[in-house]
Design a protein around this motif. Structure first.
Motif, PDB file in Angstrom:
ATOM      1  N   GLU A 159       0.832  -1.193   0.000  1.00 35.10           N
ATOM      2  CA  GLU A 159       0.000   0.000   0.000  1.00 35.10           C
ATOM      3  C   GLU A 159       0.875   1.255   0.000  1.00 35.10           C
ATOM      4  OE1 GLU A 159      -2.592  -0.232   3.344  1.00 35.10           O
ATOM      5  OE2 GLU A 159      -3.665  -2.012   2.608  1.00 35.10           O
ATOM      6  N   GLN A 160       0.371   2.303  -0.620  1.00 35.41           N
ATOM      7  CA  GLN A 160       1.149   3.534  -0.725  1.00 35.41           C
ATOM      8  C   GLN A 160       1.474   4.090   0.662  1.00 35.41           C
ATOM      9  OE1 GLN A 160      -0.360   6.158  -3.646  1.00 35.41           O
ATOM     10  NE2 GLN A 160       1.228   7.703  -3.387  1.00 35.41           N
ATOM     11  N   ASN A 161       2.717   4.551   0.807  1.00 40.55           N
ATOM     12  CA  ASN A 161       3.194   5.065   2.084  1.00 40.55           C
ATOM     13  C   ASN A 161       3.736   6.478   1.879  1.00 40.55           C
ATOM     14  OD1 ASN A 161       4.412   5.611   4.528  1.00 40.55           O
ATOM     15  ND2 ASN A 161       5.502   3.671   4.678  1.00 40.55           N
ATOM     16  N   PRO A 162       3.022   7.502   2.338  1.00 42.18           N
ATOM     17  CA  PRO A 162       3.493   8.877   2.122  1.00 42.18           C
ATOM     18  C   PRO A 162       4.813   9.190   2.814  1.00 42.18           C
ATOM     19  CG  PRO A 162       1.631   8.820   3.645  1.00 42.18           C
ATOM     20  CD  PRO A 162       1.751   7.447   3.070  1.00 42.18           C
ATOM     21  N   LEU A 163       5.181   8.389   3.827  1.00 41.60           N
ATOM     22  CA  LEU A 163       6.428   8.628   4.543  1.00 41.60           C
ATOM     23  C   LEU A 163       7.638   8.032   3.817  1.00 41.60           C
ATOM     24  CD1 LEU A 163       5.219   7.948   8.202  1.00 41.60           C
ATOM     25  CD2 LEU A 163       5.389  10.135   6.998  1.00 41.60           C
ATOM     26  N   ILE A 164       7.378   7.104   2.900  1.00 41.35           N
ATOM     27  CA  ILE A 164       8.460   6.464   2.153  1.00 41.35           C
ATOM     28  C   ILE A 164       8.107   6.548   0.671  1.00 41.35           C
ATOM     29  CG2 ILE A 164       9.755   4.326   1.775  1.00 41.35           C
ATOM     30  CD1 ILE A 164       9.187   3.529   4.608  1.00 41.35           C
ATOM     31  N   PRO A 165       8.451   7.645   0.018  1.00 44.66           N
ATOM     32  CA  PRO A 165       8.101   7.811  -1.401  1.00 44.66           C
ATOM     33  C   PRO A 165       8.793   6.749  -2.258  1.00 44.66           C
ATOM     34  CG  PRO A 165       8.848   9.884  -0.410  1.00 44.66           C
ATOM     35  CD  PRO A 165       9.181   8.802   0.556  1.00 44.66           C
ATOM     36  N   ALA A 166       8.004   6.020  -3.025  1.00 44.36           N
ATOM     37  CA  ALA A 166       8.558   4.984  -3.908  1.00 44.36           C
ATOM     38  C   ALA A 166       7.674   4.891  -5.147  1.00 44.36           C
ATOM     39  CB  ALA A 166       8.625   3.645  -3.179  1.00 44.36           C
ATOM     40  N   PRO A 167       7.741   5.887  -6.025  1.00 39.74           N
ATOM     41  CA  PRO A 167       6.855   5.894  -7.194  1.00 39.74           C
ATOM     42  C   PRO A 167       7.045   4.691  -8.105  1.00 39.74           C
ATOM     43  CG  PRO A 167       8.549   7.616  -7.345  1.00 39.74           C
ATOM     44  CD  PRO A 167       8.578   7.103  -5.951  1.00 39.74           C
TER      45      PRO A 167
END
Length: 302
Positions: A182-190
């Motif tokens: 799931e997307q994690n705003p604290l760990i950007p990984a586009p």
């Protein structure tokens, strides 16, 4: 980024990744490289690996190459596992868009990673109502956790399930990347979000079944040190939420989760194991001993 390098060396035109922020060893989860004075553009460490792999797979460059092995230990093992889940490189397929016939086989060998990126929101958690039976010991959705005192009466049976509201409240981000997808705003990984979302959307799935099926089709061998049993902390978010107390047990649990997922998507009743897992006897968290062991060499080169 190595703070011990001089300013002159840090400005050289090569890719660098921050080693401290937002978490340690950002290369291991596919972070974007640091911009520098030569370019404002960044690239994921996983995208850089794709380019390296595709260079090796190009038959015009390497016509006689049969196999490519990508391996790493500890943080390197995390890199290999997460890249293996998320990469959409044509090297993992048939490579039919390039001339030259067949292409090298790709093998991934993560060794003793601290954590894994799970493929859905379930983890091995304590049973809530059911009483385990003898048959449960062979069920991959169940996990038998031995007690530290080797007293069978203190052993615990865990079930592959979604956290209940209380458990989720204690670790709401347990399935955010880099422990899940799931997307994690604290760990950007586009790179991760783009590749996994694209696969899910293209397959018209509402879940990550397509991601699992692609990952399951890849040649992966997990190496786990028999003595890599340092207790990393309780099962809370600061300690890689809900994966298990030690690297060895985390390897066991993640591998079991793949077999449980396979039973759910295997509509044809095919009997197979998803990937391989090898326990390296009498070795702890030591990369040299892992890779030089008989088991390690077998995992890499068999």
């Amino acid at each position: 980024r190595d703070s011990t390098l001089s300013a002159e060396h840090q400005s050289l035109p090569f890719l660098q990744w921050d080693d401290d922020h937002p978490i340690a060893h950002t290369f291991r989860y596919g972070a974007e490289s640091l911009p520098n004075e030569h370019s404002e553009y960044t690239v994921s460490s996983f995208a850089a690996m794709d380019v390296l792999l595709e260079t090796l797979c190009d038959r015009k460059r390497f016509p006689n190459l049969d196999k490519v092995i990508v391996t790493g230990h500890s943080a390197g093992g995390q890199f290999v596992q997460r890249w293996g889940v998320s990469s959409d490189s044509w090297c993992f397929g048939d490579g039919s868009h390039l001339s030259g016939g067949t292409f090298p086989t790709i093998k991934l060998v993560p060794a003793n990673p601290r954590s894994y990126a799970y493929l859905d929101g379930r983890r091995y958690l304590p049973l809530e109502d059911d009483i385990p039976s003898e048959g449960d010991k062979k069920d991959p959705s169940m996990f038998h956790q031995m007690s530290e005192n080797n007293n069978e009466e203190d052993d615990v049976t865990l079930k592959f399930r979604f956290p209940n509201p209380s458990e989720k409240k204690s670790c709401s981000e347990y399935n955010s990347y880099e422990w899940g997808l799931e997307q994690n705003p604290l760990i950007p990984a586009p790179y991760i979000i783009s590749n996994t979302r694209k696969l899910i959307n293209d397959s018209h799935d509402k879940d990550v079944k397509a991601v699992f099926q692609r990952y399951a089709s890849r040649d992966v061998v997990y190496l786990s040190g028999e003595r890599d049993t340092e207790v990393l902390g309780p099962q809370i978010c600061e300690d890689d939420g809900y994966q298990g107390p030690t690297r060895r047990e985390r390897s066991e649990r993640f591998y079991a989760s793949l077999q449980a997922l396979w039973e759910e998507v295997n509509v044809n009743g095919d009997e197979r194991q998803v990937h391989d897992r090898i326990l390296v006897e009498n070795v702890g968290h030591d990369h040299a001993l892992m890779f030089q062991s008989e088991e390690g060499l077998r995992g890499l080169f068999r």
